[in-house]
Design an enzyme around this catalytic site. Structure first.
Site, PDB file in Angstrom:
ATOM      1  N   SER A 114       0.855  -1.265   0.216  1.00  0.00           N
ATOM      2  CA  SER A 114       0.193  -0.049  -0.106  1.00  0.00           C
ATOM      3  C   SER A 114       0.961   1.254  -0.041  1.00  0.00           C
ATOM      4  CB  SER A 114      -0.973   0.056   1.245  1.00  0.00           C
ATOM      5  OG  SER A 114      -1.916   1.045   1.309  1.00  0.00           O
ATOM      6  N   ASP A 153     -10.055  -3.625  -4.656  1.00  0.00           N
ATOM      7  CA  ASP A 153      -9.041  -2.582  -4.246  1.00  0.00           C
ATOM      8  C   ASP A 153      -9.216  -1.491  -5.018  1.00  0.00           C
ATOM      9  OD1 ASP A 153      -7.298  -0.833  -3.196  1.00  0.00           O
ATOM     10  OD2 ASP A 153      -5.675  -2.453  -3.322  1.00  0.00           O
ATOM     11  N   HIS A 198      -7.955  -4.755  -0.447  1.00  0.00           N
ATOM     12  CA  HIS A 198      -7.014  -4.218  -0.095  1.00  0.00           C
ATOM     13  C   HIS A 198      -6.720  -4.549   1.380  1.00  0.00           C
ATOM     14  CE1 HIS A 198      -3.886  -0.943  -0.228  1.00  0.00           C
ATOM     15  NE2 HIS A 198      -4.186  -0.540   1.016  1.00  0.00           N
TER      16      HIS A 198
END
Length: 299
Positions: A142, A237, A267
């Site tokens: 991320s 996501d 995610h």
């Protein structure tokens, strides 16, 4: 998770959001693998937790290394929230993992995290003999995937450190939030559009910085001459389209890229190995890709 009584991150202060994130990780995480040598390196602006796995011959044996940058929107997350994953990578990839505790926003906005992660990478490379490592990769999930991609670009432009690989796990690559998946997956799939805006507001309070390639590595002028990469995305996501776009950019620039989309995942799923078999499979894939890259360096 949808039934949780805890408030969404974007409705509370960064201090409270960090506590919520830290205290809820254990519910979803798998059992932590044993790593015999875990220690802390501390510097003025950042620290690193170092994981050295067991080796067959000697505790002094030289091993390849991975610089790991944790996720959390540059606002939450730390070396504790990603401790299990770093242990998994150290054991599974048979490498030393340097987990970087970089400065967080909003107290330290962009480019503090970039500066810390690049400084940490340079330190490890410059002290490879003392640290008993040979071969260096960068990785992160991320926001950490964003930082790993940026560090690889910085290292290329600075003429070093030499990097063998990039492990980019559902990376944020374009801060403009303009892809279709931001609209398609922006509600109902754990990471929401509101949360992304909250993290971006903390990290990038000046809108002009959204297009800075150090914040949006997709917008770098060139992606040539970067290390090979494994890029992982999740189908549900908001970041999936910009992750895929980054894989396409790398490939178009002649970089060897293995792209894997876990189409039924959300995610953050790599940290959920306590409840999701797919998370453990993705970690195993990451470890295998790292081992292949390190084998070429050590050959």
């Amino acid at each position: 998770m949808a039934r949780s009584p805890l408030p969404p991150y974007h409705t509370v202060s960064a201090f409270v959001a960090r506590r919520i994130y830290r205290d809820t990780r254990a519910v979803l995480a798998p059992k932590a693998p044993e790593v015999p040598d875990v220690r802390l390196l501390a510097f003025e602006n950042y620290a690193m937790r170092v994981y050295r796995p067991a080796v067959e011959h000697s505790a002094n044996e030289t091993l390849p290394a991975l610089m790991y940058f944790h996720g959390g929107g540059w606002t939450i997350g730390d070396v504790d929230t990603h401790d299990v994953l770093c242990r998994q990578l150290a054991v599974g990839a048979r490498c030393v993992v340097f987990s970087v505790d970089y400065r967080l926003a909003p107290e330290y906005p962009f480019p503090a995290a970039v500066d810390d992660c690049f400084a940490a990478t340079c330190y490890v490379a410059e002290n490879a003999a003392k640290l008993k490592i040979q071969g260096l990769a960068v990785g992160g999930d991320s926001a950490g995937g964003n930082l790993a991609a940026t560090v690889a670009l910085l290292a290329r432009d600075a003429g070093g450190p030499a990097l063998a690989f990039q492990l980019l796990i559902y990376p944020a690559t374009d801060q403009r939030m303009g892809t279709a998946s931001h609209e398609r997956n922006g509600q109902g799939y754990l990471l929401t559009a509101d949360a992304i805006r909250y993290f971006r507001r903390n990290y990038l309070p000046n809108e002009r910085d959204w297009s800075d390639w150090r914040a949006s590595p997709l917008l770098a002028k060139s992606h040539a001459d970067l290390p090979p990469a494994l890029l992982i995305t999740a189908g549900y996501d908001p970041l999936v389209d910009e992750g895929r776009a980054y894989a396409d950019k790398l490939r178009a620039a002649g970089v060897a890229v293995e792209y894997r989309d876990y189409a039924d995942m959300v995610h953050g799923f790599l940290l959920f190995g306590g409840v999701l078999d797919t998370a453990n499979a993705a970690v195993a894939d990451s470890c295998a890709a790292l081992r292949r890259a390190f084998e070429k360096v050590l050959a």
